[in-house]
Motif scaffolding. Structure first.
Motif, PDB file in Angstrom:
ATOM      1  N   PRO A 346      24.750 -28.426 -25.523  1.00  0.00           N
ATOM      2  CA  PRO A 346      25.592 -27.654 -24.704  1.00  0.00           C
ATOM      3  C   PRO A 346      24.517 -26.783 -23.601  1.00  0.00           C
ATOM      4  O   PRO A 346      24.818 -26.352 -22.347  1.00  0.00           O
ATOM      5  N   VAL A 347      23.210 -26.707 -24.275  1.00  0.00           N
ATOM      6  CA  VAL A 347      22.174 -25.988 -23.663  1.00  0.00           C
ATOM      7  C   VAL A 347      21.398 -26.699 -22.964  1.00  0.00           C
ATOM      8  O   VAL A 347      21.031 -26.568 -21.679  1.00  0.00           O
ATOM      9  N   TRP A 348      20.958 -28.068 -23.411  1.00  0.00           N
ATOM     10  CA  TRP A 348      20.020 -28.972 -22.802  1.00  0.00           C
ATOM     11  C   TRP A 348      20.753 -30.344 -22.962  1.00  0.00           C
ATOM     12  O   TRP A 348      20.350 -31.089 -23.590  1.00  0.00           O
ATOM     13  N   PRO A 349      21.654 -30.471 -22.016  1.00  0.00           N
ATOM     14  CA  PRO A 349      22.514 -31.879 -22.059  1.00  0.00           C
ATOM     15  C   PRO A 349      21.453 -32.858 -22.025  1.00  0.00           C
ATOM     16  O   PRO A 349      21.712 -33.973 -22.452  1.00  0.00           O
ATOM     17  N   ASN A 350      20.246 -32.913 -21.387  1.00  0.00           N
ATOM     18  CA  ASN A 350      19.485 -34.234 -21.275  1.00  0.00           C
ATOM     19  C   ASN A 350      18.830 -34.126 -22.342  1.00  0.00           C
ATOM     20  O   ASN A 350      17.803 -35.132 -22.764  1.00  0.00           O
ATOM     21  N   PHE A 351      18.722 -33.335 -23.590  1.00  0.00           N
ATOM     22  CA  PHE A 351      17.885 -33.382 -24.681  1.00  0.00           C
ATOM     23  C   PHE A 351      18.922 -33.058 -25.793  1.00  0.00           C
ATOM     24  O   PHE A 351      18.342 -31.857 -26.329  1.00  0.00           O
ATOM     25  N   PRO A 352      19.799 -33.794 -26.046  1.00  0.00           N
ATOM     26  CA  PRO A 352      20.757 -33.277 -27.101  1.00  0.00           C
ATOM     27  C   PRO A 352      20.614 -33.063 -28.277  1.00  0.00           C
ATOM     28  O   PRO A 352      21.083 -32.527 -29.267  1.00  0.00           O
ATOM     29  N   GLU A 432      18.063 -18.900 -23.730  1.00  0.00           N
ATOM     30  CA  GLU A 432      18.185 -18.420 -24.984  1.00  0.00           C
ATOM     31  C   GLU A 432      19.624 -17.875 -25.267  1.00  0.00           C
ATOM     32  O   GLU A 432      20.007 -18.184 -26.219  1.00  0.00           O
ATOM     33  N   GLN A 433      20.005 -17.138 -24.390  1.00  0.00           N
ATOM     34  CA  GLN A 433      21.458 -16.432 -24.589  1.00  0.00           C
ATOM     35  C   GLN A 433      22.576 -17.712 -24.886  1.00  0.00           C
ATOM     36  O   GLN A 433      23.456 -17.413 -25.450  1.00  0.00           O
ATOM     37  N   ARG A 434      22.301 -18.797 -24.258  1.00  0.00           N
ATOM     38  CA  ARG A 434      23.015 -19.596 -24.448  1.00  0.00           C
ATOM     39  C   ARG A 434      23.459 -20.436 -25.574  1.00  0.00           C
ATOM     40  O   ARG A 434      24.190 -21.190 -26.182  1.00  0.00           O
ATOM     41  N   PHE A 435      22.097 -20.426 -26.392  1.00  0.00           N
ATOM     42  CA  PHE A 435      22.118 -21.110 -27.819  1.00  0.00           C
ATOM     43  C   PHE A 435      23.169 -20.369 -28.901  1.00  0.00           C
ATOM     44  O   PHE A 435      23.695 -20.842 -29.295  1.00  0.00           O
ATOM     45  N   TYR A 436      23.319 -18.971 -28.576  1.00  0.00           N
ATOM     46  CA  TYR A 436      23.925 -18.345 -29.856  1.00  0.00           C
ATOM     47  C   TYR A 436      25.644 -18.516 -29.883  1.00  0.00           C
ATOM     48  O   TYR A 436      25.801 -18.609 -31.196  1.00  0.00           O
ATOM     49  N   PRO A 437      26.130 -18.662 -28.994  1.00  0.00           N
ATOM     50  CA  PRO A 437      27.649 -19.070 -29.186  1.00  0.00           C
ATOM     51  C   PRO A 437      27.738 -20.433 -29.696  1.00  0.00           C
ATOM     52  O   PRO A 437      28.857 -20.780 -30.547  1.00  0.00           O
ATOM     53  N   HIS A 438      26.948 -21.152 -29.612  1.00  0.00           N
ATOM     54  CA  HIS A 438      27.025 -22.555 -30.351  1.00  0.00           C
ATOM     55  C   HIS A 438      26.330 -22.750 -31.550  1.00  0.00           C
ATOM     56  O   HIS A 438      26.501 -23.592 -32.278  1.00  0.00           O
ATOM     57  N   GLU A 440      25.938 -20.136 -34.644  1.00  0.00           N
ATOM     58  CA  GLU A 440      26.196 -18.893 -35.338  1.00  0.00           C
ATOM     59  C   GLU A 440      25.138 -18.543 -36.390  1.00  0.00           C
ATOM     60  O   GLU A 440      24.773 -17.345 -36.629  1.00  0.00           O
ATOM     61  N   HIS A 441      24.420 -19.828 -36.892  1.00  0.00           N
ATOM     62  CA  HIS A 441      23.408 -19.463 -37.952  1.00  0.00           C
ATOM     63  C   HIS A 441      22.215 -19.059 -37.372  1.00  0.00           C
ATOM     64  O   HIS A 441      21.282 -18.741 -38.102  1.00  0.00           O
ATOM     65  N   LEU A 442      22.121 -19.311 -35.866  1.00  0.00           N
ATOM     66  CA  LEU A 442      20.811 -19.062 -35.344  1.00  0.00           C
ATOM     67  C   LEU A 442      20.805 -17.402 -35.265  1.00  0.00           C
ATOM     68  O   LEU A 442      21.833 -16.839 -34.548  1.00  0.00           O
ATOM     69  N   LYS A 443      19.744 -16.688 -35.718  1.00  0.00           N
ATOM     70  CA  LYS A 443      19.783 -15.218 -35.456  1.00  0.00           C
ATOM     71  C   LYS A 443      18.785 -14.819 -34.555  1.00  0.00           C
ATOM     72  O   LYS A 443      19.031 -13.544 -33.949  1.00  0.00           O
ATOM     73  N   TYR A 444      18.100 -15.693 -33.835  1.00  0.00           N
ATOM     74  CA  TYR A 444      17.028 -15.245 -32.986  1.00  0.00           C
ATOM     75  C   TYR A 444      16.340 -16.486 -32.270  1.00  0.00           C
ATOM     76  O   TYR A 444      15.953 -17.227 -33.076  1.00  0.00           O
ATOM     77  N   VAL A 445      16.387 -16.410 -30.964  1.00  0.00           N
ATOM     78  CA  VAL A 445      15.202 -17.602 -30.374  1.00  0.00           C
ATOM     79  C   VAL A 445      14.631 -16.683 -29.242  1.00  0.00           C
ATOM     80  O   VAL A 445      15.196 -15.857 -28.715  1.00  0.00           O
ATOM     81  N   ASN A 446      13.358 -17.131 -29.104  1.00  0.00           N
ATOM     82  CA  ASN A 446      12.400 -16.537 -28.060  1.00  0.00           C
ATOM     83  C   ASN A 446      11.731 -17.664 -27.404  1.00  0.00           C
ATOM     84  O   ASN A 446      10.997 -18.406 -28.135  1.00  0.00           O
ATOM     85  N   LEU A 447      11.905 -18.346 -26.246  1.00  0.00           N
ATOM     86  CA  LEU A 447      11.420 -19.489 -25.737  1.00  0.00           C
ATOM     87  C   LEU A 447      10.222 -19.222 -24.810  1.00  0.00           C
ATOM     88  O   LEU A 447       9.753 -20.089 -24.092  1.00  0.00           O
ATOM     89  N   ALA A 448       9.815 -18.057 -24.492  1.00  0.00           N
ATOM     90  CA  ALA A 448       8.905 -17.546 -23.527  1.00  0.00           C
ATOM     91  C   ALA A 448       7.535 -16.986 -24.172  1.00  0.00           C
ATOM     92  O   ALA A 448       6.614 -17.082 -23.373  1.00  0.00           O
ATOM     93  N   ASP A 449       7.530 -16.488 -25.202  1.00  0.00           N
ATOM     94  CA  ASP A 449       6.161 -15.560 -25.650  1.00  0.00           C
ATOM     95  C   ASP A 449       5.455 -16.437 -26.808  1.00  0.00           C
ATOM     96  O   ASP A 449       5.886 -17.164 -27.396  1.00  0.00           O
ATOM     97  N   HIS A 450       4.041 -16.217 -26.741  1.00  0.00           N
ATOM     98  CA  HIS A 450       3.167 -16.860 -27.527  1.00  0.00           C
ATOM     99  C   HIS A 450       2.847 -15.701 -28.580  1.00  0.00           C
ATOM    100  O   HIS A 450       2.435 -14.324 -28.233  1.00  0.00           O
TER     101      HIS A 450
END
Ligand SMILES: [Fe+2]
Length: 496
Positions: A346-352, A432-438, A440-450
């Motif tokens: 649902p977040v990355w339809p081209n990379f399911p 990042e926010q779009r991951f959570y509703p799909h 529930e077992h994911l508690k944290y994602v950050n796609l931007a920081d190093h």
């Protein structure tokens, strides 16, 4: 005056004088023999590998002496010895120093002629520690940014280990997967294929002062991922290896040889484990070369469910299961690619689905989760690299159970490009926010920081702290702690 040292120094001076070309006949004292610093790794309770490289020599054989001490000024010597290096191993030096005491901090240095290397600091495996501290890193692309995260790790008091989950180097030529505008262009200036190419690339990375400082400050426990060979490597090929680039097997051998030359790793089986007394077992998996079959092409490829698809290979899988039965309280897994289910369509339809991750090797993934459940293995923590993003999962393997079987912490990249280097930051934050509703077992994602992850393991809990750097494009940035998660012993539940 140490008489044997004097003789040894004279012998080296003679060797250099006889064999070096005219213009290189500087005295040993003037030469900078140790341009790549020192390193240590694969600590055990009674031994540790120490490493250096001798630069600026063309001698057939170079005698190198080493010394290990409990004091930084080497006033009390614990071990001394001499070894040799030569062109056949790219003048790298590795000594497995034994007879040491468990859980002890040691200092070490090398000497060629009258020249001493920088002093390194290391630590043997603790057998009775109340807590263990690890820095967890992956994905350092020299071209894309500065290794500030490594520099910050170097400033910490001695750690039980820096765990590197792979992509220590990248194989691409300049600009192919990086940005050359900051002046850190890859050497050689083309994709690396040969032994000489791989050696040149490692030598370049190891001139980085932050990386050298980290190696000199802590013991290192590393596994390769794909880019130490070529993108999306499996046992018999890689996405980034084409027929016109020659024989893959020869390239793989060159990459592996260079890895063993340049990293402070014990020779032999690449998957291996480290026992920290009753407290923790660190189990390092090889998810690339030991047994990985070619990944499926995409979501609908039946290969995903094929019985013969394998990430670890049969032998390593059996070994892994036996390691999971360790009597140590915590089973910490050095894992390259994401293990937990991640519903990303649902977040990355081209990379399911990422078929290069465990999701592309479903039979084996399920077998491991089933084994954890059947054997009632508690306190399994996966540490994962590869994604250039940070993740915290209560590990769900939905084919096997609705309950979490473990926890998983994914560390972000030290410097390799992540999502905000391709898209605006607010778009990335929304993703990042779009991951959570799909999930529930994911508690944290950050796609931007190093940055990096700190893992602290104690009897009652494991704590994961995400540290990020505030500037990748300039040297000397700062770090900050962005997030802390805890896992109570006996649970696979993550809390803040
Ligand atoms: Fe990477």
């Amino acid at each position: 005056m140490n008489y044997s040292k004097l003789l040894f120094g004279l012998a080296v001076a003679l060797t250099v004088a006889c064999q070096a070309p005219q213009q290189e006949q500087a005295s040993a004292a003037e030469q900078n023999f140790f341009q790549h610093g020192v390193a240590s790794g694969d600590p055990l309770a009674d031994r540790v590998i120490i490493w250096t490289r001798v630069s600026d020599t063309q001698a057939d054989e170079v005698p190198v002496s080493y010394e290990v001490s409990t004091s930084e000024d080497f006033s009390t010597s614990v071990k001394k010895g001499t070894t040799q290096t030569h062109a056949g191993r790219d003048y790298t030096v590795k000594v497995d120093v034994d007879g040491l005491e468990a859980g002890q901090t040691y200092f070490y240095r090398f000497q060629v002629g009258q020249t001493f290397s920088p002093t390194g600091r290391t630590k043997t495996l603790s057998q009775q520690a109340d807590s263990l501290q690890f820095a967890v890193v992956s994905c350092s692309n020299y071209e894309w940014g500065y290794f500030t995260a490594y520099g910050k790790i170097a400033e910490r008091p001695v750690l039980d280990a820096v765990i590197h989950l792979g992509d220590y180097i990248y194989e691409y030529g300049p600009g192919a997967y990086g940005d050359t505008t900051i002046g850190r262009k890859h050497e050689p200036a083309h994709e690396i294929l040969t032994l000489e190419d791989y050696r040149t690339r490692y030598a370049q990375y190891r001139t980085d002062k932050d990386l050298q400082a980290m190696h000199g400050a802590h013991p290192f426990i590393a596994i390769w991922d794909d880019h130490e060979i070529a993108n999306n490597t499996y046992q018999t090929g890689a996405q980034n290896h084409q027929e016109d680039e020659g024989d893959f097997e020869a390239r793989k051998q060159a990459a592996v040889q260079t890895y063993y030359e340049w990293l402070p790793i014990r020779e032999g089986a690449h998957y291996r484990s480290f026992q920290y007394g009753d407290l923790a077992s660190l189990i390092m998996l090889d998810e690339r070369l030991a047994g990985r079959t070619e990944p499926a092409k995409g979501k609908d490829d039946p290969k995903i469910d094929d019985q013969n698809q394998s990430m670890l290979g049969a032998e390593q899988l059996e070994w892994f299961k036996s390691e999971l039965n360790s009597s140590a309280s915590w089973k910490v897994i050095g894992n390259q690619v994401m293990y937990s289910d991640l519903y990303q369509e649902p977040v990355w339809p081209n990379f399911p689905i990422n078929t290069d991750s465990w999701s592309g090797y479903r039979v084996e993934k399920n077998a491991i989760a089933q084994y954890i459940l059947d054997q009632e293995v508690e306190n399994v923590v996966f540490l994962t690299g590869d994604t250039h993003a940070s993740w915290a999962f209560e590990v769900l393997v939905s084919d096997v159970s609705d309950e979490a079987v473990a926890t998983e912490f994914g560390t972000t990249s030290v410097s390799s490009a992540n999502h905000d280097e391709r898209k605006p930051l607010d778009t990335v934050r929304a993703t990042e926010q779009r991951f959570y509703p799909h999930n529930e077992h994911l508690k944290y994602v950050n796609l931007a920081d190093h940055g990096y992850l700190m893992l602290t393991v104690a009897a009652e809990e494991a704590r994961a702290e995400f540290y990020y750097v505030n500037d990748l494009r300039n040297p000397g940035g700062d770090e900050y702690r962005a997030k802390t998660f805890r896992v109570k012993a006996g649970t696979s539940t993550i809390s803040e």
